[in-house]
Design an enzyme around this catalytic site. Structure first.
Site, PDB file in Angstrom:
ATOM      1  N   ALA A  46       0.853  -1.194   0.000  1.00  0.00           N
ATOM      2  CA  ALA A  46       0.000   0.000   0.000  1.00  0.00           C
ATOM      3  C   ALA A  46       0.887   1.241   0.000  1.00  0.00           C
ATOM      4  O   ALA A  46       1.868   1.315   0.738  1.00  0.00           O
ATOM      5  CB  ALA A  46      -0.903  -0.006   1.231  1.00  0.00           C
ATOM      6  N   HIS A  47       0.555   2.210  -0.853  1.00  0.00           N
ATOM      7  CA  HIS A  47       1.366   3.417  -0.933  1.00  0.00           C
ATOM      8  C   HIS A  47       0.600   4.495  -1.670  1.00  0.00           C
ATOM      9  O   HIS A  47      -0.399   4.213  -2.330  1.00  0.00           O
ATOM     10  CB  HIS A  47       2.691   3.138  -1.644  1.00  0.00           C
ATOM     11  CG  HIS A  47       2.525   2.748  -3.083  1.00  0.00           C
ATOM     12  ND1 HIS A  47       1.987   1.539  -3.455  1.00  0.00           N
ATOM     13  CD2 HIS A  47       2.782   3.398  -4.231  1.00  0.00           C
ATOM     14  CE1 HIS A  47       1.952   1.465  -4.777  1.00  0.00           C
ATOM     15  NE2 HIS A  47       2.415   2.593  -5.285  1.00  0.00           N
ATOM     16  N   ALA A  48       1.066   5.724  -1.553  1.00  0.00           N
ATOM     17  CA  ALA A  48       0.522   6.830  -2.335  1.00  0.00           C
ATOM     18  C   ALA A  48       1.694   7.696  -2.766  1.00  0.00           C
ATOM     19  O   ALA A  48       2.846   7.413  -2.409  1.00  0.00           O
ATOM     20  CB  ALA A  48      -0.490   7.629  -1.517  1.00  0.00           C
TER      21      ALA A  48
END
Lengths: 94, 154
Positions: free
Chosen positions: B65-67
């Site tokens: 999960a990342h942005a």
């Protein structure tokens, strides 16, 4: 030869794909310039690339964003599986 | 180059998550607890998946999960959440997810080295199984080859 790894955000997943693609190329004894890109910049980043690496989920969006291009789009299932990436690169480049 | 240090606050072992959003929120909460991000970063990680799909499930059982970098990233960091019950993210091949790694980077260049280090860990196809079976933060750190911050070292 130029290869571009693409993900949605351009950090994280595309960087993992880039690192593992470089490992796969090493094993195959091939050299290429591998860069990472996000979907928004792929039209420019992919313009002179031979191969675009991405996931199945993003492939349609990548194809649409690229428009007319000679680059082959390779869909990778397991981003950490250097054997999978290597086999697909070899099939494409060989 | 090694992974950023992984404090106890950045690790959650055996979390219960009802769905993928809850699982990503756990990874976001751990990043915020460890001081790497503000809590709003979790929403941005969820937005990436809503926009682009479950491609963040990069290997069987593993979601990264990342942005993008942003003002809610205070410094680069990692979090690791193992799930008590596997959760479907909607990925055609790599579901269900048992381990969520949360990744926050403050600029696009900085993270490449630590990502390469993560790749070293997960190039081993048994890594997800072993992480998912870990029962303590120490065990998670050991499997990742990550250090505890100075204050937490035994």
């Amino acid at each position: 030869m130029r290869i571009v790894a693409v993900c949605g955000a351009g950090v994280g997943t595309s960087a993992i794909l880039k690192v593992n693609a470089e490992r796969a190329l090493d094993r195959l004894g091939l050299s290429a310039d591998v860069s990472a890109s996000d979907l928004a910049s792929i039209a420019a980043a992919g313009a002179d690339a031979q191969v675009i690496l991405t996931s199945t989920e993003l492939a349609t969006a990548v194809r649409a964003a690229l428009g007319r291009s000679f680059a082959e789009i390779i869909e990778v299932q397991n981003y950490f599986d250097v054997d999978e990436i290597g086999a697909k690169l070899e099939a494409s480049l060989g | 180059m090694t992974l950023p240090s992984l404090p106890d606050t950045a690790i959650r072992v055996g979390a219960h998550a009802a769905d993928w959003r809850a699982a990503v929120r756990e990874a976001g909460a751990a990043l915020a607890r460890s001081g790497a991000t503000r809590p709003s970063y979790a929403d941005r990680m969820i937005e990436v998946i809503e926009e682009f799909g479950a491609y963040v499930v990069v290997a069987p059982g593993l979601a990264l999960a990342h942005a993008r970098p942003g003002p809610d990233v205070l410094h680069g960091g990692l979090s690791v959440v193992t799930l008590a019950e596997p959760v479907a993210f909607g990925h055609p091949h790599n579901d269900p997810v048992r381990v969520v790694v949360g990744l926050a980077v403050s600029n696009a260049e900085e993270h490449v080295a630590s990502v390469a280090e993560l790749a070293n860990v997960f190039n081993d196809p048994t890594a997800v199984d072993r992480l998912s079976a870990a029962t303590s933060s120490d065990e998670v750190r050991q499997l990742l080859g990550a250090a505890a911050p100075a204050g937490e070292r035994a």
